[in-house]
Design a protein around this motif. Structure first.
Motif, PDB file in Angstrom:
ATOM      1  N   THR A 191       0.867  -1.175   0.000  1.00  0.00           N
ATOM      2  CA  THR A 191       0.000   0.000   0.000  1.00  0.00           C
ATOM      3  C   THR A 191       0.904   1.224   0.000  1.00  0.00           C
ATOM      4  OG1 THR A 191      -1.616  -1.189   1.338  1.00  0.00           O
ATOM      5  CG2 THR A 191      -1.873   1.173   1.202  1.00  0.00           C
ATOM      6  N   THR A 244       1.012   5.803  -0.981  1.00  0.00           N
ATOM      7  CA  THR A 244       0.318   7.037  -1.351  1.00  0.00           C
ATOM      8  C   THR A 244       1.141   7.747  -2.412  1.00  0.00           C
ATOM      9  OG1 THR A 244      -0.593   7.244   0.869  1.00  0.00           O
ATOM     10  CG2 THR A 244      -0.597   9.216  -0.484  1.00  0.00           C
ATOM     11  N   ASN A 247       0.579  11.169  -5.116  1.00  0.00           N
ATOM     12  CA  ASN A 247      -0.305  12.275  -5.510  1.00  0.00           C
ATOM     13  C   ASN A 247      -1.580  12.303  -4.671  1.00  0.00           C
ATOM     14  OD1 ASN A 247       1.443  13.230  -7.471  1.00  0.00           O
ATOM     15  ND2 ASN A 247       0.564  11.923  -9.053  1.00  0.00           N
ATOM     16  N   LYS A 248      -1.416  12.076  -3.392  1.00  0.00           N
ATOM     17  CA  LYS A 248      -2.525  12.107  -2.416  1.00  0.00           C
ATOM     18  C   LYS A 248      -3.583  11.035  -2.671  1.00  0.00           C
ATOM     19  CE  LYS A 248      -1.872  16.981  -1.513  1.00  0.00           C
ATOM     20  NZ  LYS A 248      -2.453  18.316  -1.505  1.00  0.00           N
ATOM     21  N   GLN A 249      -3.233  10.013  -3.434  1.00  0.00           N
ATOM     22  CA  GLN A 249      -4.142   8.892  -3.677  1.00  0.00           C
ATOM     23  C   GLN A 249      -3.507   7.614  -3.125  1.00  0.00           C
ATOM     24  OE1 GLN A 249      -4.828   8.719  -7.870  1.00  0.00           O
ATOM     25  NE2 GLN A 249      -6.323  10.396  -7.849  1.00  0.00           N
ATOM     26  N   VAL A 250      -4.323   6.811  -2.443  1.00  0.00           N
ATOM     27  CA  VAL A 250      -3.835   5.542  -1.899  1.00  0.00           C
ATOM     28  C   VAL A 250      -3.914   4.481  -2.990  1.00  0.00           C
ATOM     29  CG1 VAL A 250      -4.211   3.771  -0.157  1.00  0.00           C
ATOM     30  CG2 VAL A 250      -4.545   6.170   0.436  1.00  0.00           C
ATOM     31  N   LYS A 251      -2.812   3.788  -3.197  1.00  0.00           N
ATOM     32  CA  LYS A 251      -2.725   2.716  -4.195  1.00  0.00           C
ATOM     33  C   LYS A 251      -2.450   1.410  -3.460  1.00  0.00           C
ATOM     34  CE  LYS A 251      -2.318   5.766  -7.643  1.00  0.00           C
ATOM     35  NZ  LYS A 251      -3.064   5.880  -8.837  1.00  0.00           N
ATOM     36  N   LYS A 252      -3.008   0.305  -3.990  1.00  0.00           N
ATOM     37  CA  LYS A 252      -2.800  -1.019  -3.384  1.00  0.00           C
ATOM     38  C   LYS A 252      -2.441  -2.017  -4.471  1.00  0.00           C
ATOM     39  CE  LYS A 252      -5.965  -0.206   0.402  1.00  0.00           C
ATOM     40  NZ  LYS A 252      -7.036  -0.689   1.237  1.00  0.00           N
TER      41      LYS A 252
END
Length: 148
Positions: free
Chosen positions: A76, A78, A80-85
């Protein structure tokens, strides 16, 4: 890695953005095993843009054993202020010669081996002393009883 056995996984950030708050949950199973043999959980890491991270799963001083394994990893991060999984599964094999050679060079495996040998010697010596004391006490008891 640093004269210690680890199993590594390569994580790559192919984007031109910093991955922050990276958390990794890695579990290594024996092939078709239900319970993980090795685990590693780390958080608050970063991966630089257009780079890769060599993520080590430590064997914690245990001997590396030859066999077929499966790595299951959850990542997991972050960006660009987006959480990626992401989730990964990878099968791999450790060959007997490779395991033997790595165990010879692992300083923790050598330390654990030497300590356990001394522990067995110490326990054996203590048991021998106890047996000798018991024999002496029994002989003295018999002499005392025969003199009466």
């Amino acid at each position: 890695m640093n004269y210690r056995n680890v199993i590594t996984a390569e994580l790559q950030n192919g984007q031109s953005v910093l991955m922050s708050k990276v958390s990794v949950d890695a579990k290594i199973y024996s092939k078709n095993g239900k319970k993980p043999v090795y685990t590693s959980i780390k958080s608050d890491m970063q991966i630089a843009p257009n780079s890769h991270l060599t993520y080590p799963v430590s064997l914690n001083g245990t001997s590396m054993k030859a066999g077929d394994y499966t790595l299951k990893m959850k990542v997991t991060a972050t960006a660009n202020k987006q959480v990626k999984k992401w989730t990964f599964t990878k099968d791999f094999t450790i060959k007997s010669k490779q395991a033997r050679d790595l165990n010879k060079s692992d300083v923790d495996v050598k330390a654990n081996t030497n300590n356990s040998n001394w522990l067995y010697i110490l326990i054996g010596a203590a048991l021998l002393i106890i047996i000798i004391i018991l024999i002496v006490v029994i002989i003295l008891q018999r002499k005392k009883n025969s003199n009466q």
